[in-house]
Design a protein around this motif. Structure first.
Motif, PDB file in Angstrom:
ATOM      1  N   SER A 198     -12.681 -18.684  38.265  1.00 49.92           N
ATOM      2  CA  SER A 198     -12.809 -17.955  37.013  1.00 49.92           C
ATOM      3  C   SER A 198     -14.227 -17.370  37.004  1.00 49.92           C
ATOM      4  O   SER A 198     -15.202 -18.101  37.104  1.00 49.92           O
ATOM      5  CB  SER A 198     -12.602 -18.953  35.880  1.00 49.92           C
ATOM      6  OG  SER A 198     -12.931 -18.399  34.684  1.00 49.92           O
ATOM      7  N   TYR A 254     -19.377  -7.424  21.852  1.00 52.06           N
ATOM      8  CA  TYR A 254     -18.403  -6.651  21.081  1.00 52.06           C
ATOM      9  C   TYR A 254     -18.979  -6.481  19.682  1.00 52.06           C
ATOM     10  O   TYR A 254     -19.217  -7.479  18.979  1.00 52.06           O
ATOM     11  CB  TYR A 254     -17.063  -7.400  21.048  1.00 52.06           C
ATOM     12  CG  TYR A 254     -16.026  -6.766  20.160  1.00 52.06           C
ATOM     13  CD1 TYR A 254     -15.350  -5.618  20.572  1.00 52.06           C
ATOM     14  CD2 TYR A 254     -15.714  -7.317  18.925  1.00 52.06           C
ATOM     15  CE1 TYR A 254     -14.391  -5.033  19.760  1.00 52.06           C
ATOM     16  CE2 TYR A 254     -14.756  -6.736  18.101  1.00 52.06           C
ATOM     17  CZ  TYR A 254     -14.101  -5.589  18.523  1.00 52.06           C
ATOM     18  OH  TYR A 254     -13.152  -5.024  17.708  1.00 52.06           O
ATOM     19  N   GLU A 278     -21.940  -8.434  18.944  1.00 53.64           N
ATOM     20  CA  GLU A 278     -21.724  -9.883  18.965  1.00 53.64           C
ATOM     21  C   GLU A 278     -21.491 -10.306  20.422  1.00 53.64           C
ATOM     22  O   GLU A 278     -20.665  -9.719  21.129  1.00 53.64           O
ATOM     23  CB  GLU A 278     -20.471 -10.210  18.134  1.00 53.64           C
ATOM     24  CG  GLU A 278     -20.174 -11.674  17.999  1.00 53.64           C
ATOM     25  CD  GLU A 278     -18.763 -11.898  17.478  1.00 53.64           C
ATOM     26  OE1 GLU A 278     -18.105 -12.817  17.974  1.00 53.64           O
ATOM     27  OE2 GLU A 278     -18.326 -11.129  16.585  1.00 53.64           O
ATOM     28  N   TYR A 283     -20.165 -12.612  23.367  1.00 54.85           N
ATOM     29  CA  TYR A 283     -19.119 -13.615  23.598  1.00 54.85           C
ATOM     30  C   TYR A 283     -18.940 -13.878  25.092  1.00 54.85           C
ATOM     31  O   TYR A 283     -19.425 -13.109  25.922  1.00 54.85           O
ATOM     32  CB  TYR A 283     -17.797 -13.169  22.950  1.00 54.85           C
ATOM     33  CG  TYR A 283     -17.125 -12.012  23.643  1.00 54.85           C
ATOM     34  CD1 TYR A 283     -17.504 -10.699  23.386  1.00 54.85           C
ATOM     35  CD2 TYR A 283     -16.093 -12.228  24.557  1.00 54.85           C
ATOM     36  CE1 TYR A 283     -16.884  -9.646  24.033  1.00 54.85           C
ATOM     37  CE2 TYR A 283     -15.463 -11.174  25.195  1.00 54.85           C
ATOM     38  CZ  TYR A 283     -15.868  -9.874  24.931  1.00 54.85           C
ATOM     39  OH  TYR A 283     -15.259  -8.835  25.575  1.00 54.85           O
ATOM     40  N   ASP A 284     -18.233 -14.964  25.428  1.00 52.73           N
ATOM     41  CA  ASP A 284     -18.003 -15.316  26.839  1.00 52.73           C
ATOM     42  C   ASP A 284     -16.746 -14.622  27.344  1.00 52.73           C
ATOM     43  O   ASP A 284     -15.695 -14.740  26.729  1.00 52.73           O
ATOM     44  CB  ASP A 284     -17.812 -16.831  26.993  1.00 52.73           C
ATOM     45  CG  ASP A 284     -19.005 -17.607  26.479  1.00 52.73           C
ATOM     46  OD1 ASP A 284     -20.115 -17.045  26.494  1.00 52.73           O
ATOM     47  OD2 ASP A 284     -18.815 -18.765  26.050  1.00 52.73           O
ATOM     48  N   LYS A 285     -16.885 -13.925  28.449  1.00 50.05           N
ATOM     49  CA  LYS A 285     -15.718 -13.246  29.017  1.00 50.05           C
ATOM     50  C   LYS A 285     -15.466 -13.789  30.417  1.00 50.05           C
ATOM     51  O   LYS A 285     -16.335 -13.711  31.290  1.00 50.05           O
ATOM     52  CB  LYS A 285     -15.959 -11.733  29.074  1.00 50.05           C
ATOM     53  CG  LYS A 285     -14.723 -10.957  29.506  1.00 50.05           C
ATOM     54  CD  LYS A 285     -14.988  -9.466  29.433  1.00 50.05           C
ATOM     55  CE  LYS A 285     -13.835  -8.651  29.962  1.00 50.05           C
ATOM     56  NZ  LYS A 285     -12.698  -8.579  29.074  1.00 50.05           N
ATOM     57  N   CYS A 286     -14.276 -14.345  30.599  1.00 47.90           N
ATOM     58  CA  CYS A 286     -13.916 -14.889  31.911  1.00 47.90           C
ATOM     59  C   CYS A 286     -12.756 -14.110  32.503  1.00 47.90           C
ATOM     60  O   CYS A 286     -11.771 -13.846  31.812  1.00 47.90           O
ATOM     61  CB  CYS A 286     -13.519 -16.357  31.790  1.00 47.90           C
ATOM     62  SG  CYS A 286     -14.878 -17.396  31.294  1.00 47.90           S
ATOM     63  N   SER A 320      -8.268 -21.925  36.943  1.00 52.44           N
ATOM     64  CA  SER A 320      -8.955 -20.642  36.713  1.00 52.44           C
ATOM     65  C   SER A 320      -8.260 -19.798  35.660  1.00 52.44           C
ATOM     66  O   SER A 320      -8.936 -19.223  34.794  1.00 52.44           O
ATOM     67  CB  SER A 320      -9.042 -19.838  38.008  1.00 52.44           C
ATOM     68  OG  SER A 320      -9.630 -20.600  39.011  1.00 52.44           O
ATOM     69  N   THR A 334     -10.179 -14.998  29.670  1.00 48.76           N
ATOM     70  CA  THR A 334     -10.348 -14.536  28.284  1.00 48.76           C
ATOM     71  C   THR A 334      -9.353 -13.410  28.007  1.00 48.76           C
ATOM     72  O   THR A 334      -9.431 -12.352  28.638  1.00 48.76           O
ATOM     73  CB  THR A 334     -11.790 -14.030  28.051  1.00 48.76           C
ATOM     74  OG1 THR A 334     -12.694 -14.998  28.563  1.00 48.76           O
ATOM     75  CG2 THR A 334     -12.067 -13.813  26.588  1.00 48.76           C
TER      76      THR A 334
END
Lengths: 188, 165
Positions: free
Chosen positions: A160, A167, A170, A172-175, B56, B61
């Motif tokens: 990952s 956004y 703001e 944020y965590d993007k995986c 994973s 997201t």
């Protein structure tokens, strides 16, 4: 007269049995030599066979090293997310960290003992766009390093790939889903 | 005459003995050769691959957002069970289903002459309730599979994934 004849016959028969014995010893000696020669030849054949396989086994060891590395690389301190995205996660690669690592790869190129390491996004698929500071958000491949050597097909593992995104001001965590690929050197 | 026959016999015995030795040595050599020629075949799918695939994709997201954040697949599973909606009024279960289908399509390609022939993904709640199942391709005899259990609010969730090759 008779005595002489008898002694002549006796000496003749002892001579015959002596030559017979000698022949037997000779036969035995030849046999022993033949068997020894045979085993020496077999030994030499095995040695030649083994040495011819040496390069192949060196390549196999390299390949196994790559396979072992790919299973643990994502969780190594150089790649792992740590606690940057909340709690600690398994198989999570910090994209920001990896980009910094890529910039300083000269210090690390011999660290893992492999021919190359690459991360390729698979979902979303951003094609073959190489990741740089400019294309960072919409790129598809992070080429961490690749040596200029003959390399075997890479071994891969799912990871990952996480980073900080924004956004409407703001963060944020993007995986995203990616594969980590490690290629080993072909020694043959 | 008798001596001749005796000599012949002992000669024959020696030859038989020698032939026996040769046969034994040849058999030993053959066994050795078969061992050294045996190659370690690379698996089409490794166990660690299916395992890490589940770990994973759970972190992926999605574009479904609640009041606080964009939801990961794992959080989407919880919200889907609670029949919640995304902030843009989409059903979380629909988003979960479509996102997982897309992820599987991109990660495990089964079309044509590819080594992977099919896959199956199942999400089970409390060991009995089937929440979601996605299948594609053929089920063959060779497969590698993994499970990932997790829980929230007293509910046990378990993800099963099998790749057939």
């Amino acid at each position: 007269m008779k005595k002489r004849q008898k002694s002549k016959i006796l000496s003749r028969s002892s001579l015959m049995s002596q030559t017979k014995g000698q022949l037997k010893i000779q036969q035995m000696a030849f046999m022993l030599m033949a068997v020894t020669l045979f085993f020496v030849l077999v030994g030499m054949f095995i040695l030649v066979f083994r040495f011819s396989k040496l390069k192949e086994s060196a390549t196999l060891i390299e390949e196994r090293n790559a396979l072992l590395l790919v299973t643990k690389l994502a969780n190594s301190p150089e790649f792992s997310c740590g606690e940057s995205f909340g709690s600690s996660r398994l198989n999570c690669v910090d994209a920001d960290k990896v980009m910094k690592l890529k910039d300083n790869i000269k210090k690390y190129s011999e660290f893992w003992g492999v021919a190359g390491i690459q991360i390729r996004k698979i979902y979303p698929d951003n094609g073959n766009i190489k990741c740089t500071a400019r294309t960072y958000e919409n790129c598809g491949i992070i080429d961490i390093f690749s040596k200029n050597v003959n390399s075997l097909p890479p071994v891969s593992n799912f990871v990952s790939l996480c980073r900080k995104d924004s956004y409407k001001d703001e963060v944020y965590d993007k995986c995203e889903l990616a594969i980590l690929m490690v290629s080993s050197e072909d020694k043959e | 005459m008798r001596k001749n026959i005796l000599r012949k016999k002992s000669g024959q015995e020696e030859m038989v003995g020698f032939a026996l030795i040769m046969i034994i040595v040849a058999v030993i050599l053959l066994i050795f050769l078969s061992f050294s020629l045996r190659k370690t075949e690379k698996e089409t799918v490794e166990s660690y691959e299916v395992n890490s695939f589940i770990q994973s994709f759970l972190q992926y997201t999605t574009d479904c957002r609640d009041n606080l954040e964009y939801l990961s697949i794992q959080k989407l599973i919880f919200d889907c069970y609670d029949k919640d909606k995304c902030i843009d009024e989409r059903e979380t279960c629909d988003v979960l289903n479509s996102t997982l289908k897309d992820i599987l399509n991109e990660s495990w390609k089964v079309e044509g002459d590819r080594p992977i022939k099919g896959y199956k993904l199942k999400i089970i709640i409390d060991e009995s309730e089937e929440m979601l199942i996605i299948k594609k391709g053929n089920v063959t005899k060779n497969s590698k599979g993994a499970t990932e259990p997790f829980s929230r609010a007293g509910k046990d969730y378990e993800i099963f994934f099998n790749a057939y090759y």
